[in-house]
Design an enzyme around this catalytic site. Structure first.
Site, PDB file in Angstrom:
ATOM      1  CE  LYS A 130      46.445  42.561  40.317  1.00 56.77           C
ATOM      2  NZ  LYS A 130      46.380  41.721  39.212  1.00 56.77           N
ATOM      3  CG  HIS A 133      38.164  45.376  39.129  1.00 56.93           C
ATOM      4  ND1 HIS A 133      37.535  44.983  38.407  1.00 56.93           N
ATOM      5  CD2 HIS A 133      38.882  45.161  38.875  1.00 56.93           C
ATOM      6  CE1 HIS A 133      38.273  43.668  37.369  1.00 56.93           C
ATOM      7  NE2 HIS A 133      39.473  43.923  38.331  1.00 56.93           N
ATOM      8  CG  HIS A 136      36.213  42.069  41.537  1.00 58.76           C
ATOM      9  ND1 HIS A 136      37.297  42.335  41.336  1.00 58.76           N
ATOM     10  CD2 HIS A 136      36.417  40.161  41.882  1.00 58.76           C
ATOM     11  CE1 HIS A 136      38.298  41.829  40.864  1.00 58.76           C
ATOM     12  NE2 HIS A 136      38.033  40.461  41.783  1.00 58.76           N
TER      13      HIS A 136
END
Length: 568
Positions: A130, A133, A136
């Site tokens: 993933k 983004h 985080h």
């Protein structure tokens, strides 16, 4: 630096003996009770005599009046009694000299209290396959700042990126890759290509549920150590980390360990066995739990009815491994506040297992991140990737620099420092438990309480010092007696306490806000006082104040992971 609080406390103890033949409080207790008034017109330090009323059987006003006449020292310009408070005014020149002399030390602000101690910090914890983004951002930068703070105080700091790299979704990823994937496409597209495969798998699984069985079968192969499954799985991890490394490099963040969930796959059974041996495991509808109802919490689910482990099982194994490996004095988990219950359960189970070091584990919680007034939602397509956010910020910073400083050298480097620094500073400005709503016009403002404002003030100090050149005259510290200079000196003197509180409370925003306060105070001083005056002693004093301010702004920015450009 002279410890004015301790020195004043000793004076008060002596005055109590002289005036009342009593010593109801120790010097340490008095020092702890000394306050810093919000307005310097009320003194530099104030002691509330209300605490002495009961012991001395006199009103606070009578006590403060009596003590005021018994206290004097060459470093005090005045002592006065006001409504039960004993107010102390430090001689301005002496105060400036003592504070600035101490602040010139490279270690100023640190008491080295962490020497010989180890802290493990668990932060960032990105998910494999993933993209990194904005959600985080807080865990990454709070953790990074706490890592730097602990190093500053002498700790051996161990930064752990506890990767989210376990679960059925990885079996589905492999199944998708085996069906539709292309090696070169994944190499070229990185995480984006893996996400496409995962989305396609879930879309087609709605029409063909048998695909889910295929995904579970591949995950079972990972669990069983199948060579092909592990090869693909580890490759996915390396591709993800390579993708994330670009963002970490932009942010200036590094880790000492990338041991994620999968690392503890073979370390959970001893934990389960230990729980069973200690009589802590109970069966509940086929599942294995630790009953925490006596402690006001729901049960901690250790094993599902099918024998599968859960997050807490892995976290128990991780905590034990970290203690065995690093023998930490503190272990901090920088994780969102939604996991409050999880960590309360985790620490309680560790305590029940007999691990006295459980008390040294701390959940450093933080709030949610939204963007331009909207909550983030992957399902609804409202997701902001951190690399995109940083690149946009750099572009916007470059556009501002082109207008404000068209002749600036190395514009690209400064734009990167300002753009990335603005995002980090914005994320760390408020108390960590507060939610963050990211707005461009606020983050990149050069005039507000922002990163660019503090960085610009640092650059201004650098410019003043560069233009001044060498100055060998002895500083005339009386030149720093005006209110504007004293505000700067006062803040500089408070930095050790601010830094220690930031460390003890795991609160980087205290450093961030300090840097704004110092920048604002210096700019007021700069506009009210000409620095390059003819009198050598006055010039030397004002240049020294500028140099210390520059160094302390740079140190503060470094502690929160923000660069300090010399020119902007």
């Amino acid at each position: 630096m002279m410890d004015f609080k301790s020195a004043i406390a000793e004076l008060i103890v002596g005055a109590l003996r002289a005036a009342f033949d009593a010593e109801p409080l120790t010097a340490a207790e008095i020092a702890a009770a000394l306050e810093v008034p919000p307005d310097t017109a009320m003194g530099d330090y104030a002691f509330p005599c209300f605490r002495l009323s009961k012991a001395l059987r006199k009103s606070p006003m009578m006590i403060s009046d009596a003590l005021a006449g018994s206290v004097s020292a060459d470093y005090l310009s005045k002592v006065e009694s006001v409504k039960g408070y004993l107010n102390f005014f430090v001689d301005r020149a002496t105060y400036a000299e003592k504070v600035l002399a101490a602040a010139r030390s490279e270690s100023y602000g640190s008491d080295n209290s962490g020497a010989g101690k180890t802290v493990v910090l668990d932060y960032s914890s990105i998910n494999i396959a993933k993209r990194f983004h904005i959600g985080h951002l807080s865990t990454t930068m709070i953790g990074n700042s706490l890592y730097r703070l602990h190093k500053f105080f002498g700790y051996n700091a161990v930064g752990v990126n506890h990767l989210g790299d376990w679960g059925t979704q990885f079996g589905k990823m492999i199944a998708a890759y085996k069906r539709w994937g292309d090696h070169d496409a994944v190499v070229a597209g990185g995480v984006d290509e893996m996400v496409k495969l995962y989305v396609r798998f879930n879309t087609e699984a709605k029409e063909n549920p048998a695909l889910n069985d295929e995904g579970r079968a591949w995950f079972k192969k990972i669990e069983d150590g199948d060579e092909e499954a592990l090869e693909i799985f580890n490759w996915f991890k390396s591709v993800t980390l390579k993708d994330a490394e670009r963002v970490y490099d932009m942010l200036g963040v590094k880790f000492d360990s990338y041991a994620g969930e999968s690392f503890y796959n073979d370390k959970m059974q001893p934990i389960v066995d230990s729980l069973r041996e200690k009589g802590l495991l109970k069966e509940d509808q086929g599942a294995q739990i630790v009953d925490l109802e006596p402690y006001g919490m729901p049960p901690a689910l250790i094993l599902r009815s099918d024998g599968a482990t859960l997050y807490i099982t892995r976290d128990l194994a991780a905590a034990k491994y970290r203690k065995d490996t690093y023998d930490f004095d503190k272990c901090l988990y920088v994780v969102a506040y939604q996991q409050d219950l999880h960590f309360k359960q985790l620490f309680k189970v560790l305590e029940l297992m007999g691990y006295d070091w459980a008390k040294n584990c701390e959940h450093v919680a933080f709030g949610m991140v939204s963007y331009e007034g909207q909550t983030l939602s992957t399902r609804e397509g409202r997701i902001v990737y951190l690399e995109d956010l940083l690149n946009t910020s750099i572009e916007k910073a470059r556009a501002i620099i082109d207008v404000k400083s068209p002749d600036l050298e190395n514009k690209d480097e400064v734009a990167k420092q300002v753009g990335v620094g603005a995002v980090v500073f914005f994320a760390l400005y408020n108390n960590r438990i507060k939610d963050i709503d990211f707005y461009w016009d606020r983050a990149l403002n050069f005039d507000g309480e922002t990163g660019p404002y503090v960085m610009y003030t640092h650059a201004r100090c650098c410019s003043v010092l560069a233009k001044a050149g060498a100055c060998d005259a002895a500083p005339d510290f009386a030149a720093l007696s005006d209110p504007m200079a004293q505000d700067v000196v006062r803040l500089i003197g408070q930095f050790p306490e601010v830094a220690k509180n930031a460390l003890n409370r795991s609160e980087p925003s205290m450093i961030t806000r300090f840097s704004v306060d110092l920048a604002q105070a210096y700019n007021k001083f700069y506009y009210e006082n000409k620095i390059m005056v003819d009198e050598p002693g006055v010039r030397a004093a004002r240049l020294l104040l500028t140099r210390v301010t520059r160094d302390l702004l740079a140190r503060s920015l470094d502690l929160i992971g923000v660069a300090a450009p010399e020119r902007m």
